[in-house]
Scaffold this active site. Structure first.
Site, PDB file in Angstrom:
ATOM      1  N   ARG A 108      -0.764  -2.454   5.876  1.00 16.98           N
ATOM      2  CA  ARG A 108      -0.758  -1.229   6.675  1.00 16.98           C
ATOM      3  C   ARG A 108      -2.181  -0.925   7.121  1.00 16.98           C
ATOM      4  O   ARG A 108      -3.099  -0.856   6.274  1.00 16.98           O
ATOM      5  CB  ARG A 108      -0.249  -0.038   5.859  1.00 16.98           C
ATOM      6  CG  ARG A 108       1.099  -0.246   5.187  1.00 16.98           C
ATOM      7  CD  ARG A 108       2.256   0.261   6.022  1.00 16.98           C
ATOM      8  NE  ARG A 108       3.519  -0.145   5.410  1.00 16.98           N
ATOM      9  CZ  ARG A 108       4.404   0.698   4.874  1.00 16.98           C
ATOM     10  NH1 ARG A 108       4.167   1.991   4.903  1.00 16.98           N
ATOM     11  NH2 ARG A 108       5.519   0.237   4.340  1.00 16.98           N
ATOM     12  N   GLU A 132      -4.141   1.394   7.362  1.00 13.43           N
ATOM     13  CA  GLU A 132      -4.180   2.749   6.805  1.00 13.43           C
ATOM     14  C   GLU A 132      -5.597   3.297   6.940  1.00 13.43           C
ATOM     15  O   GLU A 132      -6.511   2.830   6.269  1.00 13.43           O
ATOM     16  CB  GLU A 132      -3.770   2.644   5.328  1.00 13.43           C
ATOM     17  CG  GLU A 132      -3.597   3.908   4.595  1.00 13.43           C
ATOM     18  CD  GLU A 132      -2.556   4.820   5.210  1.00 13.43           C
ATOM     19  OE1 GLU A 132      -2.970   5.896   5.660  1.00 13.43           O
ATOM     20  OE2 GLU A 132      -1.368   4.446   5.241  1.00 13.43           O
ATOM     21  N   ARG A 144      -4.469   6.616  -3.287  1.00 10.43           N
ATOM     22  CA  ARG A 144      -3.147   5.986  -3.390  1.00 10.43           C
ATOM     23  C   ARG A 144      -2.779   5.122  -2.193  1.00 10.43           C
ATOM     24  O   ARG A 144      -1.638   4.681  -2.059  1.00 10.43           O
ATOM     25  CB  ARG A 144      -2.076   7.036  -3.655  1.00 10.43           C
ATOM     26  CG  ARG A 144      -2.075   8.145  -2.648  1.00 10.43           C
ATOM     27  CD  ARG A 144      -1.144   9.256  -3.075  1.00 10.43           C
ATOM     28  NE  ARG A 144      -0.693   9.962  -1.892  1.00 10.43           N
ATOM     29  CZ  ARG A 144       0.515  10.433  -1.733  1.00 10.43           C
ATOM     30  NH1 ARG A 144       1.415  10.276  -2.669  1.00 10.43           N
ATOM     31  NH2 ARG A 144       0.848  11.072  -0.643  1.00 10.43           N
ATOM     32  N   HIS A 145      -3.749   4.897  -1.283  1.00 15.22           N
ATOM     33  CA  HIS A 145      -3.494   4.042  -0.128  1.00 15.22           C
ATOM     34  C   HIS A 145      -4.491   2.888  -0.070  1.00 15.22           C
ATOM     35  O   HIS A 145      -5.686   3.093  -0.260  1.00 15.22           O
ATOM     36  CB  HIS A 145      -3.639   4.829   1.174  1.00 15.22           C
ATOM     37  CG  HIS A 145      -2.529   5.797   1.418  1.00 15.22           C
ATOM     38  ND1 HIS A 145      -2.641   7.128   1.112  1.00 15.22           N
ATOM     39  CD2 HIS A 145      -1.288   5.604   1.929  1.00 15.22           C
ATOM     40  CE1 HIS A 145      -1.492   7.734   1.430  1.00 15.22           C
ATOM     41  NE2 HIS A 145      -0.658   6.833   1.925  1.00 15.22           N
ATOM     42  N   GLU A 186       4.616   9.681  -4.655  1.00 17.60           N
ATOM     43  CA  GLU A 186       5.758   8.896  -4.188  1.00 17.60           C
ATOM     44  C   GLU A 186       5.596   7.435  -4.600  1.00 17.60           C
ATOM     45  O   GLU A 186       4.583   6.824  -4.316  1.00 17.60           O
ATOM     46  CB  GLU A 186       5.817   8.998  -2.656  1.00 17.60           C
ATOM     47  CG  GLU A 186       6.860   8.111  -2.036  1.00 17.60           C
ATOM     48  CD  GLU A 186       6.605   7.882  -0.545  1.00 17.60           C
ATOM     49  OE1 GLU A 186       6.282   8.855   0.159  1.00 17.60           O
ATOM     50  OE2 GLU A 186       6.715   6.726  -0.117  1.00 17.60           O
ATOM     51  N   SER A 220      10.501   4.656  -1.305  1.00 20.27           N
ATOM     52  CA  SER A 220      11.456   5.333  -0.421  1.00 20.27           C
ATOM     53  C   SER A 220      12.586   4.380  -0.131  1.00 20.27           C
ATOM     54  O   SER A 220      12.424   3.165  -0.218  1.00 20.27           O
ATOM     55  CB  SER A 220      10.899   5.786   0.919  1.00 20.27           C
ATOM     56  OG  SER A 220       9.609   5.497   1.114  1.00 20.27           O
ATOM     57  N   ARG A 244       1.089   1.289  -6.967  1.00 21.25           N
ATOM     58  CA  ARG A 244       1.176   2.714  -7.318  1.00 21.25           C
ATOM     59  C   ARG A 244       1.915   2.928  -8.623  1.00 21.25           C
ATOM     60  O   ARG A 244       1.532   3.765  -9.431  1.00 21.25           O
ATOM     61  CB  ARG A 244       1.947   3.472  -6.225  1.00 21.25           C
ATOM     62  CG  ARG A 244       1.037   4.023  -5.193  1.00 21.25           C
ATOM     63  CD  ARG A 244       1.771   5.060  -4.363  1.00 21.25           C
ATOM     64  NE  ARG A 244       1.153   5.089  -3.053  1.00 21.25           N
ATOM     65  CZ  ARG A 244       1.637   5.742  -2.028  1.00 21.25           C
ATOM     66  NH1 ARG A 244       2.778   6.404  -2.141  1.00 21.25           N
ATOM     67  NH2 ARG A 244       1.009   5.732  -0.882  1.00 21.25           N
TER      68      ARG A 244
HETATM   69  P1  AMO Z   1       7.393   3.323   2.768  1.00 25.37           P
HETATM   70  O1  AMO Z   1       6.612   3.207   4.020  1.00 25.37           O
HETATM   71  O2  AMO Z   1       7.610   4.690   2.224  1.00 25.37           O
HETATM   72  O3  AMO Z   1       8.856   2.723   2.967  1.00 25.37           O
HETATM   73  O4  AMO Z   1       6.736   2.414   1.656  1.00 25.37           O
HETATM   74  C1  AMO Z   1       7.371   2.203   0.417  1.00 25.37           C
HETATM   75  C2  AMO Z   1       6.405   2.357  -0.729  1.00 25.37           C
HETATM   76  O5  AMO Z   1       5.319   1.460  -0.574  1.00 25.37           O
HETATM   77  C3  AMO Z   1       4.139   2.025  -1.093  1.00 25.37           C
HETATM   78  N1  AMO Z   1       3.124   2.113  -0.030  1.00 25.37           N
HETATM   79  C4  AMO Z   1       1.802   1.933  -0.212  1.00 25.37           C
HETATM   80  N2  AMO Z   1       1.093   1.653  -1.316  1.00 25.37           N
HETATM   81  C5  AMO Z   1      -0.250   1.537  -1.188  1.00 25.37           C
HETATM   82  N3  AMO Z   1      -0.909   1.664  -0.020  1.00 25.37           N
HETATM   83  C6  AMO Z   1      -0.242   1.943   1.123  1.00 25.37           C
HETATM   84  N4  AMO Z   1      -0.914   2.048   2.275  1.00 25.37           N
HETATM   85  C7  AMO Z   1       1.181   2.090   1.050  1.00 25.37           C
HETATM   86  N5  AMO Z   1       2.149   2.362   1.949  1.00 25.37           N
HETATM   87  C8  AMO Z   1       3.306   2.371   1.290  1.00 25.37           C
HETATM   88  C9  AMO Z   1       4.492   3.407  -1.612  1.00 25.37           C
HETATM   89  C10 AMO Z   1       5.754   3.719  -0.826  1.00 25.37           C
HETATM   90  O6  AMO Z   1       6.587   4.622  -1.498  1.00 25.37           O
HETATM   91  N6  AMO Z   1      10.850   0.133   4.503  1.00 25.37           N
HETATM   92  C11 AMO Z   1      10.644   1.303   3.679  1.00 25.37           C
HETATM   93  C12 AMO Z   1      11.358   1.183   2.351  1.00 25.37           C
HETATM   94  C13 AMO Z   1      12.863   1.155   2.450  1.00 25.37           C
HETATM   95  O7  AMO Z   1      13.434   2.085   3.051  1.00 25.37           O
HETATM   96  O8  AMO Z   1      13.470   0.202   1.898  1.00 25.37           O
HETATM   97  C14 AMO Z   1       9.146   1.499   3.483  1.00 25.37           C
HETATM   98  O9  AMO Z   1       8.338   0.614   3.649  1.00 25.37           O
HETATM   99  O10 AMO Z   1       4.744   3.316  -2.997  1.00 25.37           O
END
Ligand code: AMO
Length: 437
Positions: free
Chosen positions: A214, A216, A222-223, A360, A363, A411
């Site tokens: 990502r 980000e 947490r990212h 979180e 999801s 996470r």
């Molecule tokens: P989402 O975008 O909420 O959902 O991502 C799912 C989980 O991935 C982790 N996460 C991250 N961890 C660290 N750094 C990041 N930049 C980051 N982005 C996300 C989190 C988050 O809850 N396709 C959907 C899932 C689904 O519906 O099956 C998805 O990617 O823990």
């Protein structure tokens, strides 16, 4: 020299007065003049080497000149000594310096002196020599083993989907774009589209533990830009509840697995994670808004719950004895196109987040499997269905109802071990400011 011992355990089982070879890092050298003590660090602790000057003066000189963290092999005799740690030590006969360490060290392995987190990450291979840093990755490995163990029990198979993608699934803003022989390609943000496509094949319970990318831009604890996503997808569900039941069983089961197998690294870290009682509470979005309102935090119906809101909910649920819970039925407006809207109240979805200690973790939800509704949903989100034809075609020839989740392993490790930063749970974390190591 014979092959070196790999662990203190092996050293303890070596015959007294026998010859052994220690292979490891020089943790400390103490020269007391006529005798010197060298601590050699093996995989699980240190062994003391006691060198007497008068026994072999040139070997004594070589040993006392060793720099800390050099990699050596020392052959010698096992002798009992009540004063030494483990009650025994090695009387050296031969030294081989396999890889001398530069001085000064960028950070100490055993010193208590605090260094900047960036210094630790810049010199991660030295940082990982600290037992408490390494223990995190031993626990993380057990967590993944626990997840795999639970999923196999529930009839899931492990799959691997492409990480070079032609389309993003989680919103354009966080896509990393790359050139693919003159065409646009993206680093996979999540296996979302592929895991759903598999639901049209008969491989009806799949999971993947793999990198996700990502772009980000925010610097938070947490990212990161590269994380490990644990995704699952299951077909023939009756509704969202079927997915919740599997996810909670898998997470609770893997925490129990970590506790059962990980007492050593958990002991090093001084952490004893709790296995949540099942079923986890399901907090519906409207109920969450009420709790927030009562705490003085106003979130308009239809809006996302921000980080502060998540923390407030986390505390409110913790007060009721729940570290972990599901937040369900988010508004359609803030969810991705693939999520299924509720038939009775289409402004809400069959979706959820898994919350743990105020953050979180995952999801997921039930997906839209009816192709016309899916095309409409793409358009409503301002996306062009033409760019998703490869995905939509999987829905044209028979797609069962299905759902799943994506969970961030980094996470979950962070929260389980109460680490202050997600980067502590990643061997070589990458973020906006860090691409090496
Ligand atoms: P989402 O975008 O909420 O959902 O991502 C799912 C989980 O991935 C982790 N996460 C991250 N961890 C660290 N750094 C990041 N930049 C980051 N982005 C996300 C989190 C988050 O809850 N396709 C959907 C899932 C689904 O519906 O099956 C998805 O990617 O823990």
């Amino acid at each position: 020299m014979a092959p070196p011992l790999r662990s203190v355990q092996e050293f303890l089982h070596a015959p007294a007065a026998g010859t052994v070879v220690l292979g490891g890092w020089v943790e400390d050298v103490r020269n007391l003049g006529s005798i010197a003590f060298i601590l050699v660090r093996l995989r699980d602790g240190t062994v003391q080497v006691a060198a007497k000057k008068k026994a072999d003066e040139s070997l004594f000189q070589e040993l006392t000149k060793l720099t800390r963290e050099s990699v050596v092999e020392i052959a010698g005799k096992v002798v009992e000594n009540k004063e030494a740690r483990h009650g025994r030590e090695v009387q050296p006969a031969q030294l081989s310096i396999l890889s001398p360490a530069d001085t000064p060290l960028p950070l100490g392995v055993v010193d208590k002196v605090g260094v900047e987190f960036d210094t630790r990450l810049d010199n991660r291979t030295v940082d990982l020599r600290k037992p408490a840093t390494r223990a995190i990755f031993e626990v993380r490995s057990l967590l993944e083993a626990g997840l795999r163990h639970e999923l196999a029990r529930l009839g899931f198979i492990e799959v691997h989907t492409p990480k070079l993608a032609g389309a993003g699934a989680e919103g354009g803003a966080s896509l990393f774009q790359t050139d693919y022989f003159g065409r646009k390609a993206f680093l996979s943000q999540s296996p979302q589209l592929y895991k759903q496509m598999l639901m049209a094949t008969g491989l009806d319970r799949v999971y993947e533990i793999a990198p996700a990318f990502r772009a980000e831009p925010s610097d938070t604890v947490r990212h990161v830009t590269e994380f490990t996503s644990f995704d699952a997808e299951m077909a023939w569900i009756e509704g969202q509840e079927d997915v919740l039941k599997v996810l909670e069983a898998v997470v609770a089961g893997s925490l129990a697995y970590v506790k059962e197998k990980g007492s050593a690294p958990l002991g090093v870290l001084g952490v004893d994670p709790r296995v949540p009682a099942l079923p986890l509470p399901r907090l519906r979005y409207p109920e969450a808004l009420e709790i927030l309102q009562a705490q003085g935090k106003r979130v308009r119906d239809g809006q996302d719950i921000d980080t502060e809101g998540e923390k407030i909910l986390g505390r409110a649920m913790a007060d009721k004895g729940h570290e972990m819970f599901f937040l369900t039925e988010y508004p359609t407006a803030i969810k991705p196109f693939y999520v299924m809207a509720q038939a009775e109240e289409p402004e809400y979805t069959w979706s959820f987040d898994l919350e743990y200690k105020g953050d979180e973790m995952a999801s997921g939800g039930q997906r839209e499997h009816r192709i016309d509704a899916l095309r409409d949903s793409l358009k409503r989100k301002g996306l062009d269905p033409a760019g998703f034809e490869f995905y939509l075609s999987a829905f044209r020839y028979g797609m069962p109802p299905h759902g799943g989740w994506g969970l961030g392993i980094d996470r979950l490790t962070q929260k389980m071990l109460d680490l202050p930063n997600i980067r502590e749970a990643i061997l070589f974390p990458h973020d906006r400011n860090r691409l090496v190591p």
